[in-house]
Design a protein around this motif. Structure first.
Motif, PDB file in Angstrom:
ATOM      1  N   GLN A 141       0.839  -1.195   0.000  1.00 23.54           N
ATOM      2  CA  GLN A 141       0.000   0.000   0.000  1.00 23.54           C
ATOM      3  C   GLN A 141       0.878   1.251   0.000  1.00 23.54           C
ATOM      4  O   GLN A 141       1.804   1.359   0.809  1.00 23.54           O
TER       5      GLN A 141
ATOM      6  N   SER B  59      -3.538   1.803  -9.821  1.00 25.66           N
ATOM      7  CA  SER B  59      -3.888   3.025 -10.523  1.00 25.66           C
ATOM      8  C   SER B  59      -3.928   2.721 -12.016  1.00 25.66           C
ATOM      9  O   SER B  59      -3.291   1.768 -12.490  1.00 25.66           O
TER      10      SER B  59
ATOM     11  N   ARG C 296      -7.569   6.015  -9.270  1.00 24.56           N
ATOM     12  CA  ARG C 296      -6.793   5.520  -8.130  1.00 24.56           C
ATOM     13  C   ARG C 296      -7.797   4.942  -7.137  1.00 24.56           C
ATOM     14  O   ARG C 296      -8.079   5.516  -6.096  1.00 24.56           O
TER      15      ARG C 296
ATOM     16  N   ASN D 194      -7.700   2.349  -5.080  1.00 28.68           N
ATOM     17  CA  ASN D 194      -7.232   1.865  -3.777  1.00 28.68           C
ATOM     18  C   ASN D 194      -5.746   2.155  -3.641  1.00 28.68           C
ATOM     19  O   ASN D 194      -5.139   2.796  -4.513  1.00 28.68           O
ATOM     20  N   LEU D 195      -5.152   1.694  -2.557  1.00 31.73           N
ATOM     21  CA  LEU D 195      -3.770   2.060  -2.247  1.00 31.73           C
ATOM     22  C   LEU D 195      -2.724   1.236  -2.991  1.00 31.73           C
ATOM     23  O   LEU D 195      -1.530   1.429  -2.792  1.00 31.73           O
TER      24      LEU D 195
ATOM     25  N   GLN E 111      -4.993   8.219  -3.478  1.00 33.20           N
ATOM     26  CA  GLN E 111      -6.196   7.416  -3.344  1.00 33.20           C
ATOM     27  C   GLN E 111      -7.319   8.262  -2.765  1.00 33.20           C
ATOM     28  O   GLN E 111      -7.121   8.970  -1.776  1.00 33.20           O
TER      29      GLN E 111
END
Lengths: 114, 114
Positions: free
Chosen positions: A28, A76, A70, A72-73, A51
């Motif tokens: 992440q 992308s 984007r 989620n962590l 994010q």
């Protein structure tokens, strides 16, 4: 360090079409960056993607041409829209390890527009 | 000024030689200076980095020399090998809104002959 996977690694596209490039990170990360590197040239930052917020674009790059997601962590996407031969380039995803200030790059997506 | 000026554009040395690549910057707000190594078809890989509180940093055969007053930094490669043949980019960044956006030099193509 971080392992960054980009897909596709290369593509040949017709002008006027769009291509979405995916970037997956094995951990992440807060900040993700998209760069363009024209053949034999240096890297130019397109945009910074956080994010949960809108991407921040550098001068000369606009969201309509290079929309970024984007969700989620660890993931992308960068879309190159309505492509022209001038968009032929290598597109690179990069992440920064928060607190370390170190940036790591994917292997790049070599795009050729014909 | 956001520029980082890098020289030379290309460099050829014999195996065992000590190539030196130089970079200069204008913006005194830069506080992180990495060097990246890029092989053809690959993304840039972080090689070594320095912050302005030290004048030199060594990692293996790679050394960064940093001159804060002159706003210059350089990469030295000791006992260079043919496998070091690659393009080297210097970069600089500053903490800006929580992200460290990298500004790259134009790159130096190094060739180490056997």
């Amino acid at each position: 360090s971080a392992v960054i996977s980009q897909k596709p690694s290369r593509d040949i596209c017709q002008r006027g079409t769009s291509l979405t490039i995916q970037c997956q990170v094995d951990s992440q990360v807060t900040m993700m960056f998209w760069y363009r590197q024209q053949p034999g040239q240096s890297l130019t930052l397109i945009a910074t993607a956080n994010q949960g917020s809108e991407a921040t674009y550098e001068s000369g790059f606009v969201i309509d041409k290079f929309p970024i997601s984007r969700p989620n962590l660890t993931f992308s996407t960068l879309t190159v829209s309505n492509m022209s031969p001038e968009d032929s380039s290598i597109y690179l995803c990069s992440v920064e390890l928060t607190g370390a200030g170190e940036a790591f790059f994917g292997q790049g997506t070599r795009l050729t527009v014909v | 000024q956001q520029q980082v000026k890098q020289s030379p554009q290309s460099l050829i040395v014999q195996k065992g030689g000590i190539p030196i690549i130089n970079c200069a910057y204008e913006n005194t707000a830069f506080d992180y200076f990495p060097w990246y190594q890029q092989f053809p078809g690959k993304g840039p890989a972080l090689l070594i980095a320095i912050r302005p509180d030290v004048s030199e940093k060594k990692e293996g055969r790679f050394t960064i020399s940093f001159n804060k007053s002159a706003k210059q930094f350089s990469l030295h490669i000791m006992d260079s090998q043919p496998g070091d043949s690659a393009t080297y980019f210097c970069a600089a960044s500053m903490s800006q809104g929580g992200s460290e956006k990298l500004v790259f030099g134009k790159g130096t193509k190094l060739t180490v002959n056997p």
